[in-house]
Design an enzyme around this catalytic site. Structure first.
Site, PDB file in Angstrom:
ATOM      1  N   ASP A 185       6.412  -5.696  23.749  1.00  0.00           N
ATOM      2  CA  ASP A 185       7.437  -6.675  22.575  1.00  0.00           C
ATOM      3  C   ASP A 185       6.995  -8.225  22.992  1.00  0.00           C
ATOM      4  OD1 ASP A 185       8.564  -4.306  22.856  1.00  0.00           O
ATOM      5  OD2 ASP A 185       9.178  -3.932  24.866  1.00  0.00           O
TER       6      ASP A 185
ATOM      7  N   PRO B  17       0.686  -1.590   0.007  1.00  0.00           N
ATOM      8  CA  PRO B  17      -0.188   0.007   0.223  1.00  0.00           C
ATOM      9  C   PRO B  17       1.152   0.900   0.328  1.00  0.00           C
ATOM     10  CG  PRO B  17      -0.256  -1.681   1.703  1.00  0.00           C
ATOM     11  CD  PRO B  17       0.757  -1.750   1.348  1.00  0.00           C
TER      12      PRO B  17
ATOM     13  N   GLU C 118      13.836   1.351  28.547  1.00  0.00           N
ATOM     14  CA  GLU C 118      14.193   1.876  27.620  1.00  0.00           C
ATOM     15  C   GLU C 118      15.659   1.390  27.056  1.00  0.00           C
ATOM     16  OE1 GLU C 118      11.947   2.052  25.445  1.00  0.00           O
ATOM     17  OE2 GLU C 118      10.392   2.232  26.394  1.00  0.00           O
TER      18      GLU C 118
END
Length: 622
Positions: A511, A213, A434
């Protein structure tokens, strides 16, 4: 109507007849209103008085006229122009009994009153008929004004292009050089058909554009029509199918009939997989509306006579679910693959979209093209538009590098949600999470480079560690995928190492899901398992959805082996991530502190914090 012939007024005066009909209808409504008004007359505002008072004052000569209307009297006192008093209760009989002098009484014709009542009855009878006629009249006029849509289910809804001043050509499309070369032959077929027919070549009937797309399939189809300077009929595959049986097939016939009248021309069917899926795979067997429509498309493409010069272009990103009969030679003779643009093409596309936008001198489109690996042309167009919006929001007349960077991040990972309130504990957990992703991705050699780490919520995430590949890649190895798996699990393992096994949070849910999907894809579709190496058990997703049944192409014993392989890959990735984080625990704390201090850490600063990070031998795969 043939678009090549000039439009002429109808010599028979059909338009004038319609005007006369409309005027006559309006005149009939006015006449009806006058009849009702005459029947009911003006609303009465007369004051009622006792009959005895009427008799007394009539004998005294105070009234000018007394009018008898049914069972009531309307009295006009002397010096007045119209009746202002009314009296009821068998007026005429009562006057005789009271001996009132009839010379002072004006008795009006009762026939007129009866005639008025008759007209009123006629009006009340005709009123519903006229109201219904009026509603039907406006409904039909509305249907005519909209092209008789209410009565034209079987007509094609294709939109015709080709008379625009600003036509799209190949020069307006950046990148896709190979696709343009393939389509250039289609342009030659349309412009010079005799050239090919002279050597016995047949013009292809259909060209299938296949690509993800947003890669510009529709734009390329319009460019072919613009280059060949021919009409262009555009329709979506879903517009053929309706709830009424046979409508789709009728629309196909009508579309191809119009195309033949306007030949040479192009028919473009966008998202053809909506109507061209394999027959027999739907819930309705072989008799549902979609399959009838597909059958009609197959018949029409087979029925093209040589010399009609009508070419069908179709676009899809799901070529695997199309019916084989649609793809055989003689129907869609050619396939043009349109892939995601590479770095050079991305830069060219960005230049096209930024052409009419004022750019500051510090904007580096080449650097932006390098960072947008895997982006489609539509994504790049969105980045350019978002850049202009951000510049306007900040009351700037030029788009700066900061605007472009913010737009890129907004499109790639979602907008910042600074308004979301996070507790100090949540911030600390997010920072460790993080930082765990960043350290594992930085240390493992086959992982991508860290681009940015932030604990500001973006999109649907609480924080983001963003990795960008240094270059475009066509292939990925088992080692690369294993490093990616370990990097995905780095956040959960960091929480486990710092807070303990029972204090891990739900922040790693996404995750874990992505890691499981990647591991299963490695085993089933890529043949990257240990026990099932080089064995692929691919199940077509389209067929699985249509039949609403998961049809496995392997036994229960093999399914158990696949589950074991996926579990082994996840366990190995978690072990490697744990080894890396424990070996670099101090670096984990340092990056966590920097994130709590600044909330967002760029790539250069991340590399500075992690420059001495270690690669443990236990985490190596070779």
């Amino acid at each position: 109507m043939d678009p090549k012939k000039p439009f002429r007024k109808n010599p028979s005066g059909g338009g004038n007849r319609r005007s006369f009909k409309n005027v006559g209808f309006v005149a009939l409504l006015i006449l009806f209103g006058l009849i009702v008004f005459a029947a009911y007359g003006q609303p009465s505002n007369l004051k009622e008085v006792p009959f005895s008072e009427v008799v007394q004052k009539a004998n005294q000569g105070e009234y000018q006229t007394i009018s008898v209307k049914g069972d009531s009297l309307e009295i006009t006192p002397k010096g007045e122009d119209k009746a202002t008093l009314k009296s009821r209760k068998d007026a005429q009989a009562s006057l005789k009994e009271e001996g009132v002098d009839y010379s002072k009484v004006e008795v009006k014709n009762e026939g007129a009153s009866n005639a008025g009542s008759a007209w009123a009855n006629i009006g009340l009878t005709l009123l519903p008929v006229l109201i219904i006629s009026l509603v039907l009249f406006f409904m039909l006029r509305s249907a005519q004004g909209q092209g008789n849509q209410a009565l034209s289910f079987g007509k094609s809804r294709a939109r015709l292009y080709g008379n625009e001043k600003d036509k799209v050509t190949f020069n307006n499309i950046a990148g896709s050089d190979e696709a343009k070369q393939d389509l250039q032959e289609v342009v030659e077929f349309l412009k010079y058909p005799k050239k090919f027919e002279g050597v016995g070549a047949k013009i292809p009937k259909g060209v299938l554009l296949i690509g993800p797309p947003g890669t510009g399939k529709t734009m390329l189809a319009r460019a072919v029509a613009g280059e060949a300077n021919v009409p262009f009929f555009s329709i979506s595959g879903s517009e053929f199918v309706e709830m009424f049986v046979g409508v789709g097939a009728s629309r196909v016939r009508d579309l191809f009939a119009k195309a033949k009248k306007n030949s040479p021309c192009i028919i473009f069917i966008d998202e053809i997989d909506a109507v061209g899926r394999r027959r027999g795979s739907g819930m309705g067997g072989g008799h549902d509306e979609r399959e009838q429509t597909l059958n009609q498309i197959l018949v029409e493409m087979d029925g093209f006579e040589q010399g009609t010069n009508v070419i069908v272009l179709a676009a899809t990103n799901r070529a695997d679910v199309l019916d084989p009969a649609l793809l055989r030679p003689g129907r869609f003779d050619r396939r043009v693959n349109i892939g995601l643009p590479d770095r050079k093409d991305r830069e060219a596309i960005l230049k096209v979209h930024f052409t009419k936008k004022p750019l500051a001198k510090n904007v580096d489109l080449d650097a932006l093209a390098a960072k947008t690996a895997g982006s489609s042309g539509a994504d790049l167009s969105n980045i350019a538009n978002e850049s202009a919006i951000i510049a306007a929001r900040n009351n700037r007349h030029e788009i700066t590098q900061d605007d472009v960077t913010q737009a890129f991040e907004r499109v790639a990972i979602g907008p910042e949600r600074k308004s979301k309130i996070m507790t100090e504990n949540d911030k600390q957990v997010t920072a460790y999470h993080e930082a765990g992703h960043a350290i594992v991705g930085h240390v493992l050699p086959d992982s991508d480079s860290v681009h940015k780490v932030t604990i500001i919520p973006r999109g649907g995430t609480g924080g983001v560690t963003w990795f960008i590949p240094p270059e475009d890649k066509s292939y990925h190895s088992i080692i690369e995928y294993k490093d990616v798996l370990a990097r995905m699990l780095g956040g959960r393992i960091a929480e486990e190492v710092v807070f303990g096994t029972e204090r891990v949070t739900t922040g790693a849910g996404s995750d874990l899901q992505k890691a499981a999907e990647l591991a299963r894809d490695m085993v089933i579709n890529q043949g990257m398992g240990k026990k099932l190496r080089d064995q692929v058990f691919h199940v077509e997703e389209g067929m699985m959805i249509e039949r609403m049944v998961h049809e496995r192409q392997y036994s229960d014993e093999t399914a158990k082996v696949i589950d074991d392989e996926v579990e082994a890959l996840i366990t190995e990735a978690a072990t490697r991530a744990r080894v890396v984080i424990k070996a670099n625990r101090q670096k984990l704390d340092d990056l966590k502190d920097r994130l709590l201090e600044k909330e967002t850490v760029e790539a250069d600063e991340v590399l500075d914090v992690l420059k001495d990070a270690k690669m443990p031998k236990e985490a190596m795969l070779y």
